[in-house]
Design an enzyme around this catalytic site. Structure first.
Site, short mmCIF file in Angstrom:
data_model
loop_
_atom_site.label_atom_id
_atom_site.label_comp_id
_atom_site.label_asym_id
_atom_site.label_seq_id
_atom_site.Cartn_x
_atom_site.Cartn_y
_atom_site.Cartn_z
N CYS A 2 0.84 -1.20 0.00
CA CYS A 2 0.00 0.00 0.00
C CYS A 2 0.88 1.25 0.00
O CYS A 2 1.95 1.27 0.61
CB CYS A 2 -0.93 0.10 1.19
SG CYS A 2 -2.06 -1.28 1.35
N ARG A 27 3.66 -0.20 -4.94
CA ARG A 27 3.42 -0.78 -3.61
C ARG A 27 2.09 -1.53 -3.52
O ARG A 27 1.78 -2.15 -2.49
CB ARG A 27 3.46 0.31 -2.55
CG ARG A 27 4.76 1.09 -2.53
CD ARG A 27 4.71 2.14 -1.45
NE ARG A 27 4.60 1.55 -0.14
CZ ARG A 27 5.61 1.15 0.60
NH1 ARG A 27 6.84 1.30 0.16
NH2 ARG A 27 5.42 0.61 1.78
N TRP A 74 -2.88 -2.57 -1.64
CA TRP A 74 -2.63 -3.99 -1.88
C TRP A 74 -3.47 -4.70 -0.82
O TRP A 74 -3.21 -4.57 0.37
CB TRP A 74 -1.15 -4.31 -1.72
CG TRP A 74 -0.79 -5.71 -2.10
CD1 TRP A 74 -0.52 -6.18 -3.34
CD2 TRP A 74 -0.66 -6.84 -1.22
NE1 TRP A 74 -0.23 -7.52 -3.30
CE2 TRP A 74 -0.32 -7.95 -2.01
CE3 TRP A 74 -0.82 -7.02 0.15
CZ2 TRP A 74 -0.12 -9.23 -1.48
CZ3 TRP A 74 -0.62 -8.29 0.68
CH2 TRP A 74 -0.27 -9.38 -0.13
N ASN A 100 -1.61 1.51 5.82
CA ASN A 100 -0.77 0.51 5.16
C ASN A 100 -0.33 -0.46 6.24
O ASN A 100 0.34 -0.06 7.18
CB ASN A 100 0.43 1.25 4.52
CG ASN A 100 1.57 0.33 4.14
OD1 ASN A 100 1.37 -0.87 3.98
ND2 ASN A 100 2.75 0.90 3.99
N GLY A 101 -0.75 -1.73 6.15
CA GLY A 101 -0.36 -2.70 7.16
C GLY A 101 -1.54 -3.59 7.55
O GLY A 101 -2.52 -3.69 6.82
N GLU A 491 16.21 -17.83 -10.29
CA GLU A 491 15.82 -16.44 -10.53
C GLU A 491 15.18 -16.29 -11.92
O GLU A 491 14.18 -15.58 -12.08
CB GLU A 491 17.06 -15.54 -10.38
CG GLU A 491 16.86 -14.08 -10.71
CD GLU A 491 15.83 -13.36 -9.85
OE1 GLU A 491 15.34 -13.94 -8.86
OE2 GLU A 491 15.48 -12.22 -10.19
N LYS A 495 11.40 -14.89 -12.53
CA LYS A 495 11.10 -13.73 -13.39
C LYS A 495 9.99 -14.08 -14.37
O LYS A 495 9.09 -13.29 -14.60
CB LYS A 495 12.34 -13.29 -14.21
CG LYS A 495 13.42 -12.53 -13.49
CD LYS A 495 13.08 -11.14 -13.07
CE LYS A 495 12.41 -11.12 -11.73
NZ LYS A 495 13.22 -11.11 -10.54
N GLU A 498 6.51 -14.49 -12.52
CA GLU A 498 5.84 -13.33 -11.93
C GLU A 498 5.32 -12.34 -12.95
O GLU A 498 4.33 -11.68 -12.69
CB GLU A 498 6.69 -12.65 -10.84
CG GLU A 498 7.93 -11.98 -11.28
CD GLU A 498 8.68 -11.33 -10.11
OE1 GLU A 498 8.07 -10.93 -9.11
OE2 GLU A 498 9.91 -11.24 -10.21
N HIS A 514 16.13 -36.67 -10.95
CA HIS A 514 15.43 -37.18 -9.77
C HIS A 514 13.95 -36.79 -9.77
O HIS A 514 13.33 -36.71 -8.73
CB HIS A 514 16.12 -36.68 -8.49
CG HIS A 514 17.54 -37.14 -8.42
ND1 HIS A 514 17.88 -38.40 -7.97
CD2 HIS A 514 18.70 -36.54 -8.80
CE1 HIS A 514 19.21 -38.54 -8.05
NE2 HIS A 514 19.72 -37.42 -8.55
N LYS A 613 5.62 -4.34 -4.77
CA LYS A 613 7.08 -4.21 -4.73
C LYS A 613 7.63 -4.44 -3.32
O LYS A 613 8.63 -5.12 -3.16
CB LYS A 613 7.45 -2.82 -5.24
CG LYS A 613 8.94 -2.60 -5.38
CD LYS A 613 9.50 -3.39 -6.55
CE LYS A 613 11.00 -3.25 -6.67
NZ LYS A 613 11.54 -4.33 -7.49
C1 AGP Z 1 11.34 -10.12 -7.22
O1 AGP Z 1 11.19 -10.04 -8.57
C2 AGP Z 1 10.14 -10.14 -6.41
N1 AGP Z 1 9.21 -9.17 -6.81
C3 AGP Z 1 10.27 -10.46 -4.94
O2 AGP Z 1 10.60 -11.81 -4.90
C4 AGP Z 1 11.25 -9.67 -4.05
O3 AGP Z 1 12.57 -9.95 -4.41
C5 AGP Z 1 10.98 -10.04 -2.59
O4 AGP Z 1 9.68 -9.66 -2.25
C6 AGP Z 1 11.96 -9.44 -1.63
O5 AGP Z 1 11.92 -8.05 -1.63
P1 AGP Z 1 13.06 -7.18 -0.98
O6 AGP Z 1 14.30 -7.44 -1.74
O7 AGP Z 1 12.58 -5.77 -1.14
O8 AGP Z 1 13.18 -7.59 0.45
#
Ligand code: AGP
Length: 618
Positions: A2, A27, A74, A100-101, A491, A495, A498, A514, A613
């Protein structure tokens, strides 16, 4: 999660708040809403994005007022709909809040308020909080600030809030516990800005106060800000920080998406990470956070790395770096598991936390736990002044610049850069690296930005784009790597998942036998990192195994490779470097590939569904 943006002063609040919300949309973007005050309260809110709110406001709603605040949500409690959108109003209609929270004990408070005659329109914990403040204010016959303080002492959870009282329309009350709040201070205290980060007010002021946890501020037009501790009422003298961020850094700069801009920024971002720290000619790595605590690092029984998501993947790369170069035992933990597992932490352990945002709730909680158990905590963050940066005993910033795209790109490579510097520094100090090897790494590190830039050419982009066009309709993808490039496989898969919503899995290449090998047929694209240095022959055998089962092979190979080229369906070449530094290069085409697939599938690259984010809730 948020975003909060607000204004009190002499300018029109609306354009400042709307622009601010657009900048904070990373956010959360489930719904958006705004409060303006101009002799009366105007509240507009809607499910959807800030652009939907703007559309609503353009349908004849008054935009007048020099005070107000807005919210981009969010969803935590209550589905994303108009009613659950913020702001929320108290039963009397006098108090308005954005939040926010999460208020964890909202249910019991709600039941109590219902007994006292309160009614609720939404399913949110936030509407409970604003009514609790109202009830406290009524009972104690006190001002808004006091009522907020008493109410917050009754709630359990995390929050950044802004509250407005229609009966006292020249003040805003803000408070934080676990979620960030920055206050921008205009000239001569004639105007103030509030926001989840400083981006909404960068063009107006570079002076900011970041509230600490358990602090609240009463902000009045033309007056000094009053900051207090929520639990004991003590007055705080705030530290005013000079912001270094500029507007250009948070705009798209001609790119179609922030993610693409951030991918292309990597050569610079990596240079900025080691600038002033690495001097290859003199063989020096200087990092004050490490230098000042060098004994702790050198005497550590083990290093425990704690992070989430992409930052956790950077931690996995660091496990290889620290064990290989510095010979220190390393454990890499998901912050969410670590904090609830009753982990064994000894005073001789060094905890390294990694976070782009510096606000990830689980990582923050893990730091607090480790500190309680007496461990030394070193924080690696990108966002300057973030909660994690302040909570850790010491740390280092990645200096990647603002990362707005929800999918992390330059944060990952700059985190790895920083972790590589630490590993090299420790390796040298512990005598595990010969002088020649150490110097070679330093020289090679300085070449990395150029090599990353060489991967961001129109030629490589065209190759990656073509591969994206061939595999964009796949339902599943496998990513394989070994050693240093196993985390890169994870990673790469993250990517793709997401931003394109294609199911993808990363695996250590040898683990394929395996289980995952059962998935391989002619419809399965398998992305394999097969660079020359690093178990090359083994990876070639793995590729043969995929080939034998008709899987489609897209290999990332070292320039000049001939062997893999013969068997792979497609190859992407990367410049040669030391094995330990390959993740900084192999990652790049995988980022680009996910980007192009998401664009071709018409997905929202910068704001993928269900994500945010900064994950400030656990
Ligand atoms: C990465 O592409 C993600 N959006 C997510 O996994 C992110 O890396 C994770 O939420 C951790 O965030 P931070 O690095 O701000 O702690």
């Amino acid at each position: 999660m948020c975003g909060i943006a607000g204004y009190i002063g002499y300018r029109d609040a609306y354009p400042i708040i709307i622009k601010g919300l657009q900048r904070l949309e990373y956010r959360g973007y489930d719904s958006a809403g705004i409060l303006l005050y101009n002799n009366d309260v105007i509240i507009s809110k809607t499910k959807g994005k800030v652009s939907d709110l703007e559309e609503l406001m353009n349908s004849g709603v008054s935009k007048e007022g020099n005070i107000g605040f807005g919210h981009t949500r969010w969803a935590t409690h209550g589905i994303p709909n108009d009613i659950n959108s913020h702001p929320h109003t108290s039963n009397s209609g006098n108090l308005v809040i954005i939040h926010n929270g999460i208020i964890e004990n909202y249910d019991s408070i709600k039941k109590e308020l219902i007994k006292r005659g309160y009614t609720f329109q939404s399913d949110t914990d936030t509407e409970v909080l604003v009514n609790l403040i109202e009830e406290v204010k009524k009972e104690n016959k006190c001002k808004l600030g006091k009522a907020v303080q008493i109410a917050l002492n009754q709630v359990i959870g995390a929050y950044a809030i802004a509250v407005f009282d229609k009966t006292k329309p020249n003040e805003l009350v803000v408070a934080r516990l676990g979620s960030p709040i920055a206050i921008g201070i205009g000239k001569e205290n004639k105007e103030f800005f509030i926001a989840s980060d400083a981006s909404p007010f960068l063009e107006y002021t570079k002076n900011a106060i970041y509230l600490e946890d358990e602090e609240m501020a009463i902000i009045r037009e033309n007056k000094d800000i009053e900051i207090r501790k929520i639990n004991d009422d003590s007055i705080i003298t705030p530290e005013i920080q000079q912001l270094k961020m500029n507007l250009e850094q948070i705009e798209k700069g001609g790119y179609d998406h922030f993610m693409l801009k951030e991918i292309y920024e990597q050569p610079h971002a990596i240079t900025d990470t080691y600038r002033g720290r690495l001097n290859a000619n003199s063989g020096i790595i200087r990092m004050s956070g490490v230098d000042d605590n060098i004994d702790k690092f050198l005497n550590a029984d083990r290093i425990i790395i704690v992070a989430c998501g992409t930052s956790w993947h950077a931690g996995l790369v660091a496990e290889y770096l620290f064990e290989d170069l510095a010979r220190v035992p390393v454990e890499v933990e998901y912050a969410s598991e670590f904090r609830y597992r009753n982990p064994i932490i000894n005073p001789n352990d060094v905890i390294i936390t990694i976070s782009q945002s510096g606000e990830t709730a689980d990582t923050l909680a893990a730091i607090k736990l480790a500190k309680e158990k007496g461990a030394f905590v070193f924080g690696i963050c990108n966002v300057v002044g973030s909660s994690i940066a302040r909570e850790a005993h010491a740390g280092a910033y990645t200096h990647a610049g603002p990362e707005i795209g929800v999918a992390s790109t330059k944060a990952f490579t700059t985190q790895i850069t920083l972790l590589t510097l630490i590993a090299l520094k420790l390796g040298k100090a512990k005598g595990n690296l010969s002088t020649a090897k150490y110097h070679n790494y330093l020289q090679e590190m300085e070449q990395i930005p150029k090599k990353v830039a060489a991967l961001l050419t129109p030629e490589t982009d065209a190759i990656v784009k073509y591969i994206a066009s061939v595999y964009k309709d796949a339902s599943n993808c496998l990513y394989l790597g070994r050693g240093y490039n196993f985390p890169v496989a994870l990673e790469g898969a993250l990517k793709l998942k997401e931003i394109s919503y294609i199911h993808a899995e990363g695996y250590p290449a040898a683990e394929m036998k395996h289980g995952p090998i059962a998935l391989i047929d002619e419809n399965m694209p398998v992305f394999v990192i097969a660079t020359k240095k690093g178990h090359y022959e083994k990876i070639v055998s793995n590729i043969q195994e995929i080939k034998a089962r008709s899987g489609k092979i897209i290999a990332i190979v070292t320039e000049g490779d001939t062997e893999v080229k013969k068997i792979a369906d497609h190859v992407i070449e990367i410049p040669e470097t030391e094995e330990a530094l390959t993740p900084l290069l192999t990652t790049i085409p995988l980022q680009l590939l996910s980007y192009h697939i998401a664009v071709m599938l018409n997905k929202n690259v910068d704001q993928p569904r269900n994500l945010a984010k900064a994950v400030t809730v656990e």
